[in-house]
Scaffold this motif. Structure first.
Motif, PDB file in Angstrom:
ATOM      1  N   VAL A  84       0.764  -1.319  -0.159  1.00 40.99           N
ATOM      2  CA  VAL A  84       0.078   0.000   0.076  1.00 40.99           C
ATOM      3  C   VAL A  84       0.831   1.162  -0.141  1.00 40.99           C
ATOM      4  CG1 VAL A  84      -1.620   1.344   1.423  1.00 40.99           C
ATOM      5  CG2 VAL A  84      -1.741  -1.155   1.311  1.00 40.99           C
ATOM      6  N   HIS A  85       0.739   2.135  -0.855  1.00 49.46           N
ATOM      7  CA  HIS A  85       1.237   3.528  -0.722  1.00 49.46           C
ATOM      8  C   HIS A  85       0.357   4.590  -1.001  1.00 49.46           C
ATOM      9  CE1 HIS A  85       4.832   5.681  -0.185  1.00 49.46           C
ATOM     10  NE2 HIS A  85       4.294   6.492  -1.154  1.00 49.46           N
ATOM     11  N   ILE A  86       0.457   5.464   0.068  1.00 51.32           N
ATOM     12  CA  ILE A  86      -0.307   6.714   0.332  1.00 51.32           C
ATOM     13  C   ILE A  86       0.735   8.043   0.030  1.00 51.32           C
ATOM     14  CG2 ILE A  86      -2.225   7.923   1.469  1.00 51.32           C
ATOM     15  CD1 ILE A  86      -2.711   5.036   2.699  1.00 51.32           C
ATOM     16  N   TYR A  87       0.380   8.775  -0.866  1.00 51.93           N
ATOM     17  CA  TYR A  87       1.058  10.243  -0.976  1.00 51.93           C
ATOM     18  C   TYR A  87       0.232  10.955  -0.072  1.00 51.93           C
ATOM     19  CZ  TYR A  87       3.961   8.449  -4.716  1.00 51.93           C
ATOM     20  OH  TYR A  87       4.880   7.616  -5.655  1.00 51.93           O
ATOM     21  N   ARG A  88       0.926  11.850   0.817  1.00 51.73           N
ATOM     22  CA  ARG A  88       0.309  13.078   1.434  1.00 51.73           C
ATOM     23  C   ARG A  88       0.340  14.191   0.626  1.00 51.73           C
ATOM     24  NH1 ARG A  88      -2.259  12.938   6.104  1.00 51.73           N
ATOM     25  NH2 ARG A  88      -2.160  10.749   6.653  1.00 51.73           N
ATOM     26  N   SER A  89      -0.630  14.812  -0.032  1.00 53.29           N
ATOM     27  CA  SER A  89      -0.160  16.041  -1.049  1.00 53.29           C
ATOM     28  C   SER A  89      -1.380  17.152  -0.699  1.00 53.29           C
ATOM     29  CB  SER A  89      -0.447  15.417  -2.621  1.00 53.29           C
ATOM     30  OG  SER A  89      -0.206  16.442  -3.422  1.00 53.29           O
ATOM     31  N   ALA A 139       2.477   0.600   3.606  1.00 58.23           N
ATOM     32  CA  ALA A 139       1.851  -0.645   4.374  1.00 58.23           C
ATOM     33  C   ALA A 139       2.863  -1.879   3.236  1.00 58.23           C
ATOM     34  CB  ALA A 139       0.888  -0.852   4.719  1.00 58.23           C
ATOM     35  N   GLY A 140       2.803  -3.081   4.138  1.00 62.26           N
ATOM     36  CA  GLY A 140       2.947  -4.199   3.287  1.00 62.26           C
ATOM     37  C   GLY A 140       4.490  -4.451   3.174  1.00 62.26           C
ATOM     38  N   LYS A 141       4.862  -5.547   2.334  1.00 61.44           N
ATOM     39  CA  LYS A 141       6.249  -6.058   2.329  1.00 61.44           C
ATOM     40  C   LYS A 141       6.656  -6.033   1.004  1.00 61.44           C
ATOM     41  CE  LYS A 141       6.320  -8.677   6.798  1.00 61.44           C
ATOM     42  NZ  LYS A 141       6.571  -7.400   7.552  1.00 61.44           N
ATOM     43  N   ILE A 142       8.169  -5.807   0.911  1.00 61.08           N
ATOM     44  CA  ILE A 142       8.748  -5.928  -0.381  1.00 61.08           C
ATOM     45  C   ILE A 142       9.763  -7.101  -0.230  1.00 61.08           C
ATOM     46  CG2 ILE A 142       9.921  -4.941  -2.292  1.00 61.08           C
ATOM     47  CD1 ILE A 142       8.447  -2.181  -1.436  1.00 61.08           C
ATOM     48  N   THR A 195      11.729  -3.555   3.788  1.00 65.16           N
ATOM     49  CA  THR A 195      11.215  -2.557   4.908  1.00 65.16           C
ATOM     50  C   THR A 195      11.986  -2.925   6.123  1.00 65.16           C
ATOM     51  OG1 THR A 195       9.410  -3.769   5.387  1.00 65.16           O
ATOM     52  CG2 THR A 195       8.915  -1.860   3.748  1.00 65.16           C
ATOM     53  N   ALA A 196      12.639  -4.191   6.230  1.00 71.88           N
ATOM     54  CA  ALA A 196      13.414  -4.582   7.433  1.00 71.88           C
ATOM     55  C   ALA A 196      14.711  -4.124   7.614  1.00 71.88           C
ATOM     56  CB  ALA A 196      13.301  -6.055   7.555  1.00 71.88           C
ATOM     57  N   LEU A 197      15.183  -3.553   6.347  1.00 63.90           N
ATOM     58  CA  LEU A 197      16.643  -3.335   6.272  1.00 63.90           C
ATOM     59  C   LEU A 197      16.998  -1.942   6.884  1.00 63.90           C
ATOM     60  CD1 LEU A 197      17.431  -4.154   2.428  1.00 63.90           C
ATOM     61  CD2 LEU A 197      17.837  -5.501   4.261  1.00 63.90           C
ATOM     62  N   THR A 198      18.092  -1.581   7.162  1.00 60.50           N
ATOM     63  CA  THR A 198      18.353  -0.082   7.617  1.00 60.50           C
ATOM     64  C   THR A 198      18.896   0.514   6.436  1.00 60.50           C
ATOM     65  OG1 THR A 198      21.053  -0.637   7.804  1.00 60.50           O
ATOM     66  CG2 THR A 198      19.603  -1.169   9.881  1.00 60.50           C
ATOM     67  N   VAL A 199      18.961   1.976   6.667  1.00 60.66           N
ATOM     68  CA  VAL A 199      19.231   2.768   5.332  1.00 60.66           C
ATOM     69  C   VAL A 199      20.469   2.244   4.953  1.00 60.66           C
ATOM     70  CG1 VAL A 199      19.941   5.051   4.708  1.00 60.66           C
ATOM     71  CG2 VAL A 199      18.084   4.839   6.516  1.00 60.66           C
ATOM     72  N   LYS A 200      21.471   1.986   5.527  1.00 64.07           N
ATOM     73  CA  LYS A 200      22.859   1.453   4.891  1.00 64.07           C
ATOM     74  C   LYS A 200      22.713   0.308   4.429  1.00 64.07           C
ATOM     75  CE  LYS A 200      27.429   1.199   6.773  1.00 64.07           C
ATOM     76  NZ  LYS A 200      28.404   0.938   7.774  1.00 64.07           N
TER      77      LYS A 200
END
Ligand code: ADP
Ligand code: ADP
Length: 235
Positions: free
Chosen positions: A10-15, A61-64, A72-77
């Protein structure tokens, strides 16, 4: 290559004070080494899906999953490392994927350095440029290249690290037939020969027709799946 899947994405943009639901629960599965076309009308959510797969931002929301990694479980690095080594994202518009004051060769060299990998594991720069048919223009400045050659340079950058996954947003739009065919052939070849998983967004029925499998997105949902020729059919 790496398999790609999403679960309940799921992806929601706040605009400007209101929400735009770009993806409303997408379950996608692409096998390792497969090449698929992602189709659908403008605004359907194709670019959002592709950039989420590329790890540019996080879903609402959701997983990739890319290979063994759940993004979504990875750190930025960790995500940066995966993007530099494993996943090449070609944004829409060749120039957004290229450093403008460098030559095609320097762009490929830069992409390889950014991957921070042992150079023995990386493809030869000359071979990468040869593969996309740019040897003759390898040392020209980008300002002198045609749109077709610029897109081929962007493909060279995308394959410079021999990634497991190439994600390409409209890589053939606004190209002449010859450049379009070369772009498609290079992507089909890396899928068939190197096992690279390729996801290609397109509006072009002629491009969709040569994809081994297509998936159609409508209003943020997967709305149809088929083989060449039935790409706009809704299941
Ligand atoms: P596409 O060809 O994928 O439909 P768009 O023209 O919709 O491309 O989008 C181009 C860029 O503008 C993208 O970076 C996208 O994220 C952004 N964008 C699209 N729609 C909006 C919007 N309503 N508000 C802000 N940015 C948007
Ligand atoms: P497509 O690539 O299929 O044209 P997009 O993923 O670009 O679709 O857009 C899906 C929806 O999300 C559209 O309604 C678009 O206007 C909206 N959108 C895309 N990017 C943004 C953004 N950065 N901000 C707000 N809305 C956006």
């Amino acid at each position: 290559g790496a398999a790609i899947s999403t679960r309940g994405l799921v992806h929601i943009y706040r605009s400007e004070g209101h929400d735009v639901a770009a993806l409303s629960g997408v379950d996608l599965s692409v096998r390792s080494g497969e090449m698929i076309g992602l189709l659908g009308p403008s605004g359907a959510g194709k670019s959002t899906l592709l950039t989420l797969l590329g790890g540019l931002f996080r879903p609402s929301a959701g997983k990739i999953y890319i290979g063994d990694h759940e993004l979504t479980a990875l750190t930025v690095k960790e995500l940066d490392r995966l993007r530099a080594r494993e996943v090449s994202l070609m944004l829409q518009g060749a120039s957004r994927n290229l450093l403008p004051y460098l030559t095609p060769r320097q762009n490929v060299e830069f992409a390889q350095r950014a991957a921070r990998r042992d150079s023995a594991d990386l493809p030869d720069v000359g071979e990468v440029l040869d593969r996309v048919g740019l040897s003759e223009y390898a040392d020209h400045h980008l300002s002198g290249l045609t749109p077709g050659h610029l897109q081929l340079a962007a493909v060279a950058v995308a394959i410079a690290t021999d990634p497991g996954v190439v994600l390409a947003d409209e890589p053939t739009s606004q190209l002449d037939h010859e450049a379009r065919d070369t772009v498609l052939k290079v992507l089909a070849d890396i899928s068939a020969q190197q096992g690279t998983t390729v996801v290609l967004v397109t509006h072009d029925p002629q491009v969709a027709a040569v994809m081994p499998r297509t998936i159609t997105i409508r209003d943020g949902r997967i709305g149809g799946e088929g083989r060449a020729g039935e790409e706009y059919a809704v299941v």
